[in-house]
Motif scaffolding. Sequence first.
Motif, PDB file in Angstrom:
ATOM      1  N   VAL A  65       0.984  -6.966  -7.106  1.00 37.37           N
ATOM      2  CA  VAL A  65       1.286  -7.311  -8.497  1.00 37.37           C
ATOM      3  C   VAL A  65       0.125  -8.119  -9.070  1.00 37.37           C
ATOM      4  CG1 VAL A  65       2.826  -8.608 -10.020  1.00 37.37           C
ATOM      5  CG2 VAL A  65       3.769  -7.271  -8.120  1.00 37.37           C
ATOM      6  N   ALA A  66      -0.320  -7.751 -10.257  1.00 43.79           N
ATOM      7  CA  ALA A  66      -1.463  -8.409 -10.888  1.00 43.79           C
ATOM      8  C   ALA A  66      -1.186  -9.890 -11.115  1.00 43.79           C
ATOM      9  CB  ALA A  66      -1.777  -7.729 -12.215  1.00 43.79           C
ATOM     10  N   ASP A  67      -2.230 -10.681 -11.031  1.00 40.86           N
ATOM     11  CA  ASP A  67      -2.103 -12.141 -11.131  1.00 40.86           C
ATOM     12  C   ASP A  67      -1.531 -12.601 -12.465  1.00 40.86           C
ATOM     13  OD1 ASP A  67      -3.089 -12.515  -8.598  1.00 40.86           O
ATOM     14  OD2 ASP A  67      -5.168 -12.860  -9.240  1.00 40.86           O
ATOM     15  N   LYS A  68      -1.700 -11.799 -13.499  1.00 38.13           N
ATOM     16  CA  LYS A  68      -1.248 -12.245 -14.823  1.00 38.13           C
ATOM     17  C   LYS A  68       0.268 -12.433 -14.893  1.00 38.13           C
ATOM     18  CE  LYS A  68      -0.639  -7.794 -17.247  1.00 38.13           C
ATOM     19  NZ  LYS A  68      -0.911  -7.119 -18.517  1.00 38.13           N
ATOM     20  N   TYR A  69       1.004 -11.872 -13.926  1.00 36.31           N
ATOM     21  CA  TYR A  69       2.460 -12.037 -13.927  1.00 36.31           C
ATOM     22  C   TYR A  69       2.908 -13.317 -13.213  1.00 36.31           C
ATOM     23  CZ  TYR A  69       2.306  -7.321 -15.707  1.00 36.31           C
ATOM     24  OH  TYR A  69       2.037  -6.227 -16.486  1.00 36.31           O
ATOM     25  N   ARG A 103       7.286  -2.249 -15.180  1.00 39.18           N
ATOM     26  CA  ARG A 103       7.735  -1.162 -14.303  1.00 39.18           C
ATOM     27  C   ARG A 103       8.973  -1.588 -13.522  1.00 39.18           C
ATOM     28  NH1 ARG A 103       7.899   3.331 -15.161  1.00 39.18           N
ATOM     29  NH2 ARG A 103       5.659   3.470 -15.564  1.00 39.18           N
ATOM     30  N   GLU A 104       8.982  -2.809 -13.036  1.00 38.15           N
ATOM     31  CA  GLU A 104      10.157  -3.310 -12.319  1.00 38.15           C
ATOM     32  C   GLU A 104      11.354  -3.418 -13.257  1.00 38.15           C
ATOM     33  OE1 GLU A 104       8.093  -6.007  -8.780  1.00 38.15           O
ATOM     34  OE2 GLU A 104       8.179  -6.816 -10.833  1.00 38.15           O
ATOM     35  N   CYS A 105      11.104  -3.750 -14.528  1.00 38.19           N
ATOM     36  CA  CYS A 105      12.188  -3.801 -15.513  1.00 38.19           C
ATOM     37  C   CYS A 105      12.778  -2.409 -15.733  1.00 38.19           C
ATOM     38  CB  CYS A 105      11.686  -4.370 -16.838  1.00 38.19           C
ATOM     39  SG  CYS A 105      11.270  -6.127 -16.776  1.00 38.19           S
ATOM     40  N   GLY A 157       0.790  -1.226   0.000  1.00 40.51           N
ATOM     41  CA  GLY A 157       0.000   0.000   0.000  1.00 40.51           C
ATOM     42  C   GLY A 157       0.818   1.270   0.000  1.00 40.51           C
ATOM     43  N   SER A 158       2.153   1.153   0.089  1.00 45.73           N
ATOM     44  CA  SER A 158       3.002   2.347   0.116  1.00 45.73           C
ATOM     45  C   SER A 158       3.266   2.898  -1.282  1.00 45.73           C
ATOM     46  CB  SER A 158       4.341   2.028   0.794  1.00 45.73           C
ATOM     47  OG  SER A 158       5.041   1.014   0.079  1.00 45.73           O
ATOM     48  N   GLU A 159       2.847   2.150  -2.279  1.00 50.41           N
ATOM     49  CA  GLU A 159       3.064   2.552  -3.670  1.00 50.41           C
ATOM     50  C   GLU A 159       1.715   2.829  -4.332  1.00 50.41           C
ATOM     51  OE1 GLU A 159       6.197   0.616  -6.527  1.00 50.41           O
ATOM     52  OE2 GLU A 159       4.315  -0.461  -6.790  1.00 50.41           O
ATOM     53  N   VAL A 160       1.678   3.817  -5.174  1.00 47.04           N
ATOM     54  CA  VAL A 160       0.448   4.144  -5.903  1.00 47.04           C
ATOM     55  C   VAL A 160       0.124   3.013  -6.876  1.00 47.04           C
ATOM     56  CG1 VAL A 160      -0.637   5.756  -7.522  1.00 47.04           C
ATOM     57  CG2 VAL A 160       0.859   6.615  -5.708  1.00 47.04           C
ATOM     58  N   VAL A 161      -1.133   2.650  -6.965  1.00 52.29           N
ATOM     59  CA  VAL A 161      -1.556   1.595  -7.896  1.00 52.29           C
ATOM     60  C   VAL A 161      -1.264   2.031  -9.325  1.00 52.29           C
ATOM     61  CG1 VAL A 161      -3.529   0.303  -8.793  1.00 52.29           C
ATOM     62  CG2 VAL A 161      -3.361   0.774  -6.338  1.00 52.29           C
ATOM     63  N   GLU A 162      -0.694   1.116 -10.088  1.00 51.60           N
ATOM     64  CA  GLU A 162      -0.400   1.391 -11.492  1.00 51.60           C
ATOM     65  C   GLU A 162      -0.881   0.210 -12.337  1.00 51.60           C
ATOM     66  OE1 GLU A 162       3.258   2.642 -14.530  1.00 51.60           O
ATOM     67  OE2 GLU A 162       3.709   1.830 -12.552  1.00 51.60           O
ATOM     68  N   THR A 170      -0.005  -3.262 -11.176  1.00 48.06           N
ATOM     69  CA  THR A 170      -0.440  -3.510  -9.802  1.00 48.06           C
ATOM     70  C   THR A 170      -1.919  -3.163  -9.655  1.00 48.06           C
ATOM     71  OG1 THR A 170       0.275  -1.287  -9.135  1.00 48.06           O
ATOM     72  CG2 THR A 170       1.859  -3.084  -8.847  1.00 48.06           C
ATOM     73  N   VAL A 171      -2.574  -3.833  -8.711  1.00 51.98           N
ATOM     74  CA  VAL A 171      -4.024  -3.655  -8.534  1.00 51.98           C
ATOM     75  C   VAL A 171      -4.377  -3.681  -7.050  1.00 51.98           C
ATOM     76  CG1 VAL A 171      -4.584  -4.727 -10.760  1.00 51.98           C
ATOM     77  CG2 VAL A 171      -4.390  -6.162  -8.720  1.00 51.98           C
ATOM     78  N   GLY A 172      -5.576  -3.196  -6.737  1.00 52.90           N
ATOM     79  CA  GLY A 172      -6.092  -3.273  -5.374  1.00 52.90           C
ATOM     80  C   GLY A 172      -5.535  -2.220  -4.450  1.00 52.90           C
ATOM     81  N   GLU A 173      -6.088  -2.173  -3.234  1.00 52.40           N
ATOM     82  CA  GLU A 173      -5.707  -1.151  -2.262  1.00 52.40           C
ATOM     83  C   GLU A 173      -4.228  -1.209  -1.890  1.00 52.40           C
ATOM     84  OE1 GLU A 173      -8.168  -1.215   1.158  1.00 52.40           O
ATOM     85  OE2 GLU A 173     -10.030  -0.796   0.071  1.00 52.40           O
TER      86      GLU A 173
END
Length: 425
Positions: free
Chosen positions: A288-292, A356-358, A272-277, A281-284
Amino acid sequence: MKKVKITEFARLREKAGLSVRETAQFLGVSERTVYRLDKGENEPDALRLAEMRLLSGMPYQKSEDEKPLFRFIDLFAGIGGLRRGFESIGGQCVFTSEWDDACRKTYQANFQCDHPVFGDIREVNLDRDIPEYDVLVAGFPCQPFSIAGVSKKNALGRPHGFHCDTQGTLFFDVARIIEHHKPKAFLLENVKNLKSHDKGRTFEIIMRTLTEELGYKVQPMVIDGRGWVPQHRERIYIVGFREDVGFSFDNIKIKTPAEGPRLGSILHPEDGSEVVEEPYTVGELARVADKYTLSDKLWNYLQAYAAKHRAKGNGFGFGLFGPDDVARTLSARYYKDGSEILIAQEGKNPRRLTPRECARLMGFDLPGGEPMVIPVSDTQAYKQFGNSVVVPVVEAVARHMLPGILKSLRQGVAAERDEQIALLV
């Protein structure tokens, strides 16, 4: 007793480790002028102050009315990793060439280009399309060269040297641009294996072309990005200067692997310390989104593949990492299965890095800075980052080149002045 005021110029000179004599030689002024600048009796112009700040290790900050320190062109530009490095030391990019449409899209989304981004370098008109510049940078692809007998070529009345040895390769296009414009300096970047490619013949021709045929003072060096980013990534950097400006890689400041960060510094914190992108990334909690996360089928295949090669005594297999580790080299094929860098997850299959991590892993996104715009699909993004450079390494090389670039510019100004005086006599 009167207190002596320490000027910004004096502080910068001392921080850069330059003596009064060295500073005078570097700036092209008398030692007396340097003393006066130190004491504040004279005010340094904006250009000299910017140069001293850079030499002392400070980041470059260009004001609106300030001219760039030098001009450069960006060939085989990719997504602009080399450009970022040379802009960080006060350079202005005046020409760009990149053939890949998706790379051009990312490049133009991240840079304000007041010039068109050309496609195929082979179609560029050297006189009409490329403006005046001082430095050439290029991350050219590695291709095999044919070594032809010069005597036979002479007998047949055909051109020899790099005009025949490298014809049809993309290095040929770099060489002909250098030959035509004779820039003051260049930086060429390639994979480490360039030195051993085709049993060393490729590198031999490149070095012979740059030194013997084009007349540059050239130094190559293989640098591992591990001291700057949590990734083992070795690349060769070839620096050339038209004049002898005293450049050497011997005293470059290279960060050691022990100084380097770990993967935890570039991974999504998922707390939660990072803005959702989205879609990364998803949720409150910005997880990391499940697709990864790898599917059971792919994860089982990778484990079976690794087990088969272990049984044969081979080292092939996936790379599984946690936040305290340093990753393998990110490759352009990462989009296929992500096997070289998989991130362990508690209670489920490992996952790929997000684009984004890349971007962070390659040094495009730095803490506190603006995140890079990624306007392309995940597949294209993985290819682009896998083919790119580690930006902080390029910045280190560019900063190390800066004294030589500025010295060559001053030599050029002095030569033009002498030529003008000679015409008047």
